[in-house]
Design an enzyme around this catalytic site. Structure first.
Site, mmCIF file in Angstrom:
data_model
loop_
_atom_site.group_PDB
_atom_site.id
_atom_site.type_symbol
_atom_site.label_atom_id
_atom_site.label_comp_id
_atom_site.label_asym_id
_atom_site.label_seq_id
_atom_site.Cartn_x
_atom_site.Cartn_y
_atom_site.Cartn_z
ATOM 1 N N ASN A 178 0.963 -1.114 -0.048
ATOM 2 C CA ASN A 178 0.156 -0.052 -0.153
ATOM 3 C C ASN A 178 0.964 1.437 -0.266
ATOM 4 O O ASN A 178 1.388 1.507 1.010
ATOM 5 C CB ASN A 178 -0.908 -0.100 1.297
ATOM 6 N N ARG A 211 -2.720 -2.288 -3.152
ATOM 7 C CA ARG A 211 -4.068 -1.571 -2.832
ATOM 8 C C ARG A 211 -4.113 -0.328 -3.909
ATOM 9 O O ARG A 211 -2.974 0.419 -3.976
ATOM 10 C CB ARG A 211 -3.922 -0.985 -1.562
ATOM 11 N N HIS A 221 -13.280 2.255 0.789
ATOM 12 C CA HIS A 221 -13.215 1.455 1.759
ATOM 13 C C HIS A 221 -13.854 0.109 1.358
ATOM 14 O O HIS A 221 -14.097 -0.547 2.172
ATOM 15 C CB HIS A 221 -13.867 1.926 3.081
ATOM 16 N N HIS A 278 -17.600 1.743 8.789
ATOM 17 C CA HIS A 278 -16.021 1.729 8.875
ATOM 18 C C HIS A 278 -15.763 3.105 9.511
ATOM 19 O O HIS A 278 -15.747 4.182 8.545
ATOM 20 C CB HIS A 278 -15.307 1.559 7.525
ATOM 21 N N ARG A 320 -12.084 15.333 7.364
ATOM 22 C CA ARG A 320 -12.847 15.834 6.357
ATOM 23 C C ARG A 320 -14.403 15.863 6.641
ATOM 24 O O ARG A 320 -14.694 15.175 7.791
ATOM 25 C CB ARG A 320 -13.025 14.491 5.320
ATOM 26 N N GLY A 323 -14.783 2.588 15.449
ATOM 27 C CA GLY A 323 -16.058 1.705 15.560
ATOM 28 C C GLY A 323 -15.420 0.291 16.378
ATOM 29 O O GLY A 323 -16.245 0.021 17.237
ATOM 30 N N GLU A 371 -7.938 -5.011 5.930
ATOM 31 C CA GLU A 371 -7.842 -4.736 4.625
ATOM 32 C C GLU A 371 -6.650 -5.603 4.049
ATOM 33 O O GLU A 371 -6.622 -5.971 3.038
ATOM 34 C CB GLU A 371 -7.375 -3.229 4.241
HETATM 35 P P1 AMP Z 1 -7.978 4.248 11.771
HETATM 36 O O1 AMP Z 1 -7.883 5.162 10.821
HETATM 37 O O2 AMP Z 1 -9.002 3.182 11.597
HETATM 38 O O3 AMP Z 1 -6.860 3.847 12.184
HETATM 39 O O4 AMP Z 1 -8.668 4.918 13.137
HETATM 40 C C1 AMP Z 1 -8.142 6.223 13.542
HETATM 41 C C2 AMP Z 1 -9.000 6.744 14.757
HETATM 42 O O5 AMP Z 1 -9.480 5.743 15.583
HETATM 43 C C3 AMP Z 1 -8.648 8.078 15.516
HETATM 44 O O6 AMP Z 1 -9.586 8.816 15.471
HETATM 45 C C4 AMP Z 1 -8.448 7.211 16.852
HETATM 46 O O7 AMP Z 1 -8.651 8.230 17.835
HETATM 47 C C5 AMP Z 1 -9.672 6.354 16.786
HETATM 48 N N1 AMP Z 1 -9.278 5.499 18.151
HETATM 49 C C6 AMP Z 1 -8.279 4.363 18.323
HETATM 50 N N2 AMP Z 1 -8.736 3.680 19.415
HETATM 51 C C7 AMP Z 1 -9.497 4.466 19.901
HETATM 52 C C8 AMP Z 1 -10.256 4.415 21.140
HETATM 53 N N3 AMP Z 1 -9.825 3.430 22.316
HETATM 54 N N4 AMP Z 1 -11.472 5.055 21.640
HETATM 55 C C9 AMP Z 1 -11.864 6.076 20.675
HETATM 56 N N5 AMP Z 1 -11.353 6.085 19.519
HETATM 57 C C10 AMP Z 1 -10.319 5.566 19.164
#
Ligand code: AMP
Length: 778
Positions: free
Chosen positions: A177, A261, A350, A378, A411, A502, A557
């Site tokens: 990626n 990717r 996604h 997601h 965004r 999520g 992914e």
């Molecule tokens: P990703 O792009 O999937 O890695 O997600 C990143 C986002 O997930 C960021 O906004 C992080 O702050 C959030 N995140 C990761 N761990 C937690 C958590 N325990 N509680 C709330 N948000 C989280």
């Protein structure tokens, strides 16, 4: 039976005809001729097996008994067919039930004698192997419809092959990626569950690049100093994956396949593809749709093609999963010509992870994907939600670019486009606005603090009103989409949460679910609070009796890209197979609107005790157009004289084209024939009565009927999906064409009137299979 009769009978069998005279005598001497009444078990699934059987007279039925599944006859073996050879050969347990369906005479040859002869005789060994392949293939084909598929699903721990159980040989696959300043790589070995190594090189192009490397037993992060470009980053990656201490690979040339990717396919691809010069050119041609991503993806592909010229490079697109979104959801209400010229429509993103979690959810719930209505959320730094109807994406919140839809880290998601013109008029430049919309909006913009949800939750806890508002806007938008998509799906079985927020934030999930109780969507707050699923795990946080399951599924992914790469490489066919595609024309038929009726419904419409009157035969044996027609009353308009196709079926189903939907005023989904759960109904009028069907109106997915023999010849299986090329004046390629196999089918492709008109298909026209698009794994 006389010895000579038996010998002549053996010689009439294509395999035994290859036996020498002495070998035949040996078999005759050891044989036993046995007479059976109808309904006698000859071999039972699961037993050990010591004989080969040949049907001399009568018939033997082959079936699979399934747990909780009605026994289904897979095939019938008639005079001359050998059975039992598969388990005789492998020494395995018997795989199927064999039972006489009528009084039958069978010849039994003991295993050591039969196999002794086959093993001694090279021509016979070859024929035997061919027979076995055909049996395996045929039985695969005969495993019909969802009862059997469901049994297979319930039985298989990996029905969608997320753990590479389909790999024919051990293989190492690398997933790449490439971003503007980062390189992410993951190496899978198809014999192992966890990746061998996962690495990320960040801040490429700076004097302060970083390299994170995770293996099943270690984690390290090292500073690389200056890494001026991707080429240099590749050198660090190669060094890491061939490090003897890690043991991922001895030499990078071990890779047979590399999955890349690629962000945007621009609507040119229906799924993953093997990259050649033409594909690379096509990806380049749509780079203007994703200028922040595609050029870097291309750079990675080019570097890898140079590094590993012998490996197959596969592009796995972020948006091809959403190619199935119908025009009503994919079209922007802008001038049509402009949209066509500039490729403006909703593409979604996604897709790889939405598909991955959907497959995982079906596996976890032990239900075929083709029976579920799902909304997958997601929620990470980028966020999108997807409505998945029976495995097909029918809507998603991101659009032509990843800017549309949910509120994201930086965004804004949905915004009135008037805001942009207002700001342009106020003197902001397009670049400035692009920057604001991509980097300074969303959670970061509203809160004025950060794009990190953890920090926002902490700030809100401490009374920061802007942080709280950012969280509220974020959750409200998701709630709105879940509501809208529940209606778009016409019901809901599963909601999935994935992505950093999520998966990890119970507060956010609980907020989103507030107010859904009235719709049977309730979560167990204790389970929600405690759930910490690791990658590869699934947690159901719904209350036990809730109507809708709510699953937490960590995003992966890379695994999905590796799996899709494996499948795409596996679809490459031999020259001989491709020759069959190129030289075997498929008759093209247009199915005008028609209706199938149950006998009960037919009698309600045409009078008690009445049967359909055949008018003319159809291309499929046994099927006919009936004399009788019905009128249809839709909410908006009527369709008159719609032909009934017979014979009577187990369910009533109306098949209409997109144009006719409008006339009737209903909006049916694209479905395989028979898959009518959750479809709209219609009022049907016959000469003697009127009924209202509660469901059953579909737009039939284009498909090819083929017999089992045709399927063998093409090397295709039931439920494979192919592309079909129609040449001529308005030639075009139809993607997403479903293969339907039945021993009674005749080769024929069915299109609806809209599709037929688009390609100007006339009676007698033919098409050719271009390639296999994807295969079903159950
Ligand atoms: P990703 O792009 O999937 O890695 O997600 C990143 C986002 O997930 C960021 O906004 C992080 O702050 C959030 N995140 C990761 N761990 C937690 C958590 N325990 N509680 C709330 N948000 C989280």
């Amino acid at each position: 039976m006389a010895v000579n009769d038996l010998k002549a009978f053996f010689q009439s069998n294509p395999l035994m005809a290859l036996f020498s005279d002495e070998e035949l005598d040996e078999c005759v001497k050891a044989s036993e001729v046995v007479e059976f009444a109808a309904g006698v078990d000859i071999e039972k699934r699961g037993e050990t097996h010591n004989s080969s059987w040949i049907v001399y007279d009568g018939e033997v039925g082959v079936s699979i008994p399934g747990e909780g599944v009605t026994e289904e006859l897979l095939t019938k073996l008639e005079k001359g067919r050998i059975f039992g050879d598969m388990s005789v050969f492998t020494g395995n347990l018997v795989a199927f039930d064999f039972k006489t369906t009528q009084p039958s005479t069978l010849v039994r040859i003991p295993r050591p004698v039969f196999m002794g002869v086959v093993k001694k005789n090279p021509a016979a060994t070859l024929q035997f192997t061919k027979n076995l392949t055909e049996i395996v293939f045929h039985l695969g084909l005969y495993q019909k419809e969802h009862e059997i598929r469901e049994a297979a699903m319930l039985a298989s721990p990996d029905p969608y092959d997320l753990y590479f159980t389909s790999a024919s040989e051990p293989m190492k696959i690398s997933v790449i990626n490439c971003g503007s300043s980062s390189l992410k790589y993951t190496i899978f070995d198809t014999t192992q569950r966890d990746p061998l190594i996962e690495g990320t090189i960040e801040r490429i192009g700076s004097a302060d690049a970083h390299h994170k490397v995770v293996t099943p037993t270690s984690k390290k992060s090292v500073s690389l100093g200056a890494v001026p470009n991707m080429e240099k980053a590749f050198e660090f990656m190669v060094a890491a994956i061939s490090d003897p201490a890690v043991g991922a690979v001895r030499d990078v040339r071990e890779f047979k396949a590399v999955g890349h990717r690629v962000t945007h396919g621009g609507g040119l691809f229906n799924g993953p593809v093997i990259i050649d010069d033409q594909v690379l050119e096509q990806i380049r041609s749509v780079s203007d749709l994703a200028p922040l991503h595609n050029p870097y993806n291309i750079e990675g592909i080019e570097l890898f093609r140079k590094l590993l010229p012998g490996a197959k490079q596969v592009a796995v697109f972020d948006n091809t999963f959403h190619q199935t979104i119908p025009p009503a959801a994919a079209t922007y209400a802008l001038p049509r010509r402009l949209c066509a010229e500039e490729r403006i429509r909703r593409y979604g993103f996604h897709g790889t992870n939405h598909e991955y979690v959907a497959l995982n959810a079906a596996t976890f719930l032990k239900k075929p994907l083709s029976e579920l209505k799902m909304i997958t959320c997601h929620l990470g730094s980028g966020a999108s939600v997807c409505a998945i109807d029976h495995g097909r994406s029918i809507d998603t919140s991101m659009g032509m670019t990843p800017l549309e839809g949910l509120v994201m880290g930086t965004r804004p998601g949905d915004v009135d486009p008037g805001v942009i013109f207002h700001l342009l008029r106020k003197g902001r430049s397009a670049e400035e606005l692009e920057n604001i919309f991509n980097k300074d909006s969303g959670l970061k913009g509203i809160s004025g603090l950060t794009n990190d949800m953890r920090e926002l939750l902490a700030a809100a806890e401490n009374g920061d009103a802007h942080a709280l508002n950012a969280i509220s806007v974020f959750c409200y938008r998701i709630k709105k989409y879940i509501g809208a998509y529940t209606v778009a799906l016409g019901g809901l079985d599963v909601v999935v949460f994935t992505g950093g927020i999520g998966e990890n934030s119970p507060e956010i999930r609980a907020r989103i679910f507030q107010g859904f109780e009235a719709f049977g969507m309730t979560i167990d707050h204790r389970i929600n609070r405690d759930a910490r699923p690791e990658r590869g795990q699934v947690v159901d946080i719904a209350e036990p009796n809730a109507k809708v399951r709510v699953l937490l599924i960590p995003a992966d992914e890379e695994r999905m890209i590796a799996r899709n790469t494996l499948h795409t490489v596996g679809l490459v066919r031999s020259e001989a197979d491709i020759r069959v595609f190129k030289t075997t024309p498929i008759p093209l038929s247009i199915s005008a609107h028609h209706i199938h009726l149950t006998q009960e419904n037919f009698e309600l419409l045409f009078g008690r005790g009445k049967a359909m009157t055949p008018k003319s035969p159809l291309s499929q044996p046994g099927q006919f157009a009936a004399e009788e027609t019905v009128n249809l009353i839709g909410p908006k308009g009527n369709l008159e004289k719609v032909r009934i196709l017979g014979p009577a079926r187990k369910y009533s189903q109306l098949e209409i084209s997109r144009t006719e939907q409008f006339k009737l005023g209903i909006d049916p989904p694209i479905r395989d024939s028979g898959d009518i759960e959750g479809t709209p109904g219609i009022t049907v009028v016959g000469s003697q009565g009127q009924i209202h069907l509660e469901k059953g109106v579909i737009c039939a997915k284009r498909h090819i009927h083929m017999s089992t023999d045709d399927a063998l010849k093409f090397g295709l299986r039931d439920k494979d999906v192919v592309r079909v090329r129609k040449e001529g004046g308005r030639g075009l390629i139809f993607g997403d064409v479903l293969i339907r196999v039945d021993q009674n089918f005749r080769l024929d492709m069915h299109l609806d009137t809209d599709e037929g008109n688009a390609a100007e298909i006339k009676p007698g026209d033919t098409g050719y299979i271009e390639s296999i698009e994807h295969r079903r794994y159950i």
